[in-house]
Design a protein around this motif. Sequence first.
Motif, PDB file in Angstrom:
ATOM      1  N   PHE A 112      36.882  29.977  31.044  1.00  0.00           N
ATOM      2  CA  PHE A 112      35.410  29.893  31.089  1.00  0.00           C
ATOM      3  C   PHE A 112      34.826  29.994  32.498  1.00  0.00           C
ATOM      4  O   PHE A 112      33.614  29.967  32.648  1.00  0.00           O
ATOM      5  N   ASN A 113      35.693  30.027  33.525  1.00  0.00           N
ATOM      6  CA  ASN A 113      35.189  30.038  34.903  1.00  0.00           C
ATOM      7  C   ASN A 113      34.419  28.760  35.258  1.00  0.00           C
ATOM      8  O   ASN A 113      33.424  28.795  35.998  1.00  0.00           O
ATOM      9  N   PHE A 248      28.293  28.930  29.518  1.00  0.00           N
ATOM     10  CA  PHE A 248      29.714  29.292  29.336  1.00  0.00           C
ATOM     11  C   PHE A 248      29.975  30.143  28.082  1.00  0.00           C
ATOM     12  O   PHE A 248      30.991  30.818  28.013  1.00  0.00           O
ATOM     13  N   ARG A 279      34.588  36.166  29.985  1.00  0.00           N
ATOM     14  CA  ARG A 279      34.101  34.889  30.550  1.00  0.00           C
ATOM     15  C   ARG A 279      32.966  35.185  31.545  1.00  0.00           C
ATOM     16  O   ARG A 279      32.814  36.308  32.041  1.00  0.00           O
TER      17      ARG A 279
END
Length: 377
Positions: A112-113, A248, A279
């Motif tokens: 999701f970074n 997200f 993502r």
Amino acid sequence: MHLYLRFAVILLSLSKWATALPPWGSLAGLSEREIEAFARTVTVTGAHPPPGPDPDTSPRLVNDAAHPYRAPGPNDIRGPCPGLNTLASHGYLNRSGIATPQEIVNAVQKGFNMGNDLAVFVAWGAFLVDGNHLTNLMSIGEKSSATGIDPPPPAIVGGLNTHKVFEGDASTTRGDFYFGDNHSFNETLFDQLVNTSNVYGGGYYDAAAAAEVRWNRILDSKARNPTFDFTSPRYVTAYAESVFPFRFFVDGRNQSGALDLITARGFYQRSQFPTGFYRRNGSFGFNEIGPDVDALAEAHPIAPGHNEGVGNYVLNPEDPGLSNGLCFLYTKHINTTLTSLYPNPQGPLREALKENAATFYTAMGDSSCPQVFPFGR
Ligand code: HEM
């Protein structure tokens, strides 16, 4: 009963219980003897440092061939967090739903970074109170059906589902603990999210819709849940979790901050990335989430408090909510919650608690907030 016989019965019940507690079960509330018995049944690893940031924060395909969706099997654990559930159902986390806090941080970064500071703070905030400090394992939900008999209260077997220590009231798509199920997807609540997003977000869950959904959930808990608690950490996490979906769950090639409702259902209900999902572009940590959280809170201000009976919301003036950063949350979490779960930890458990509490402090990134050492330095 003869003294020896009584001793043998106690030992037998202890060993029966010790095998019942799974390696990821929380040790909170257990006696020293019970903890020693448990330690003999597992590999004790203790605490470990958190991972660093992911050097690659590009928008990448994450629903890829190496991470196919698979519905959870009968012994796989899922819980109240659609982010972690999705990572487990795509194999970024172990599909069993049992993970170390390090694996959780790596997975939320990769899938999701999520920014490293936020990821470590949230993962350790949960692990401290819901995880097993000797095995370094945590469940992202409830106990597995393969677990066997529960240990007697006040021991807690569940991971993230455990109410009040981290999980809390007024969730978006999960009911309040008081009403019986605090972790399963709730269709009625999701329908409310859909209706509100249609009215305020033009058919999308965006920042405007999120502010209304968050407020409605607070009003509902205030009106119906006599045990409603809206103090830190829940006060802070409730706003943050209302932001997560539109930051997200939106594809990284679009990043409009507007989440369509089909995709929303996929994450919330099925724990599933949409086909071909990328993502987000760039990591999203404390600096990024601050303004979003403030905007939601300012749309419908309410101070931290709790219900004393239905509709009787009593303020907790000692709780500054969002206004002193995370210092109050940190201090309460360690000095009050953690010490009530572990009043007198010994040996390796004490060492692991110290190290994990220090990781939580460092992740907060606020050196003006005094570090606390209830278990010693
Ligand atoms: C870093 C590790 C994380 C942990 C330990 C964690 C834990 C939790 C917990 C315990 C809850 C339930 C709170 C409650 O309702 O009382 C929750 C809710 C939630 N989490 Fe996570 N989470 C993490 C990361 C993420 C990520 C990366 C995302 C999004 C990609 C996410 C999205 C959400 C959302 C949207 C909710 C609210 C669900 C609802 O209210 O219906 N979380 N999380």
